[in-house]
Scaffold this active site. Sequence first.
Site, mmCIF file in Angstrom:
data_model
loop_
_atom_site.group_PDB
_atom_site.id
_atom_site.type_symbol
_atom_site.label_atom_id
_atom_site.label_comp_id
_atom_site.label_asym_id
_atom_site.label_seq_id
_atom_site.Cartn_x
_atom_site.Cartn_y
_atom_site.Cartn_z
ATOM 1 N N GLY A 81 0.860 -1.181 0.000
ATOM 2 C CA GLY A 81 0.000 0.000 0.000
ATOM 3 C C GLY A 81 0.893 1.227 0.000
ATOM 4 N N GLY A 110 1.261 4.071 3.927
ATOM 5 C CA GLY A 110 2.405 3.332 3.381
ATOM 6 C C GLY A 110 3.562 4.250 3.024
ATOM 7 N N ASP A 168 2.051 -1.429 -4.599
ATOM 8 C CA ASP A 168 0.626 -1.087 -4.711
ATOM 9 C C ASP A 168 0.020 -1.909 -5.851
ATOM 10 O OD1 ASP A 168 -1.953 0.490 -4.710
ATOM 11 O OD2 ASP A 168 -0.817 1.713 -3.287
ATOM 12 N N ASN A 203 -11.747 -4.362 3.450
ATOM 13 C CA ASN A 203 -10.338 -4.552 3.821
ATOM 14 C C ASN A 203 -9.979 -5.999 4.127
ATOM 15 O OD1 ASN A 203 -9.882 -1.938 3.294
ATOM 16 N ND2 ASN A 203 -9.597 -1.263 5.400
ATOM 17 N N VAL A 234 -1.380 -2.864 9.624
ATOM 18 C CA VAL A 234 -1.806 -1.506 9.987
ATOM 19 C C VAL A 234 -3.237 -1.243 9.509
ATOM 20 C CG1 VAL A 234 -1.127 0.944 9.970
ATOM 21 C CG2 VAL A 234 0.612 -0.796 9.615
ATOM 22 N N ASN A 275 -7.166 -1.284 8.789
ATOM 23 C CA ASN A 275 -8.264 -1.373 9.772
ATOM 24 C C ASN A 275 -9.495 -2.101 9.239
ATOM 25 O OD1 ASN A 275 -7.542 -0.100 12.278
ATOM 26 N ND2 ASN A 275 -7.233 1.773 11.091
ATOM 27 N N ARG A 328 -0.778 8.773 21.279
ATOM 28 C CA ARG A 328 -1.820 9.812 21.362
ATOM 29 C C ARG A 328 -2.139 10.127 22.825
ATOM 30 N NH1 ARG A 328 -5.428 7.405 16.487
ATOM 31 N NH2 ARG A 328 -4.475 8.639 14.818
ATOM 32 N N HIS A 357 -8.156 -1.941 18.955
ATOM 33 C CA HIS A 357 -7.883 -0.627 18.370
ATOM 34 C C HIS A 357 -9.215 -0.013 17.962
ATOM 35 C CE1 HIS A 357 -5.787 2.536 16.389
ATOM 36 N NE2 HIS A 357 -6.027 2.132 15.160
#
Length: 316
Positions: free
Chosen positions: A10, A15, A34, A98, A121, A123, A154, A178
């Site tokens: 990606g 990415g 990609d 996804n 990574v 989602n 965060r 997550h």
Amino acid sequence: MRRAKISIIGAGNVGATCAHWAAAKELGDIVLVDIPDKEGVAKGKALDLLCCGPIERFDSNITGTSDYKDIRGSDVVIVTAGIPRKPGMSRDDLIQTNVRIVKSVSEQIAEYAPEAIVILVSNPLDAMVYTAWKATGFPTNRIVGQAGALDVARFRAFLAMEIGCSIEDITALLLGGHGDTMVPLPRLTSAHGIPVSELLSSEKINACVERAKMGGGEIVKLMGTSAYYAPASGSIQMAEAIIKDKKRIIPCAAYCEKEFGVGGYFIGVPAVLGSGGVEKIIEIKLESAEQKLMSESIAHVKDLVKVVCDLFPELA
Ligand code: APR
């Protein structure tokens, strides 16, 4: 000394930003992959980044491709392929698209980089880690999800802003999935060893907990798409720990059998990352209120995995 090889699947926002951080840290050679329609984007971003080398002083070779054969020999593969959130969407809304993408990407990784350690990574993260595990057939120590590295960053950033101290001085722990059910642990959060409860009221701490939980959504609302600087930074923190065998303790989505009462799922826990991938999970004793939140988070991850298995029964 042989250079490490990092493949990033990606070449979109997350990415390409992973490639940027990895190059800046000179972690090794980088391959950006990609789909065929976006091969030009992958090649163009790779070339653009490579040309920073003389200025930023890194020697990494950076290439773009749509041919999975080019990931051969990768030490680490970072999977960012998939659609991001739009305002009003939760991470879970991405699952149908996804899981299909991550399943096909994982099959290619199993074929061309069978020894790699894979960092997910895309989602919804907890479902994608499970998908990659089943679709690659890799041992659980070589499949890990990036979530806690970002979520805890965060949480630390919001606490530092509230306390008015350096972000570097905040250490914190966070468990769980997550998403909205993630479990920041203020009890194990400090500013250079000083418990945050000594520095902030419980209302202010709770506000930071809630902001960390919704931090991704806050950014989607502002930008119209999902975050990428910090997600990529968290991913490269994990890749660095693995490539340099640093044995860093980073909260990440790792496979837990008995730990924290999880019972055979990938979920956010403190893990030691080194050249063996997830080398150890550090189990800590939770207070009953914390365990209750963790159990709710585990239940949510189980629901997500059930959706994956309903969509692709072969992944069950
Ligand atoms: N192989 C390789 N790349 C793919 C594939 C595939 N099979 N399918 C899609 N992609 C690519 C897309 O062409 C696109 O370039 O993945 C890229 C995703 O990039 P963006 O649309 O910019 O999305 P980004 O913001 O990078 O987010 C990617 O990471 O943090 C998560 O929630 C986020 O799931 C999302 C993912």
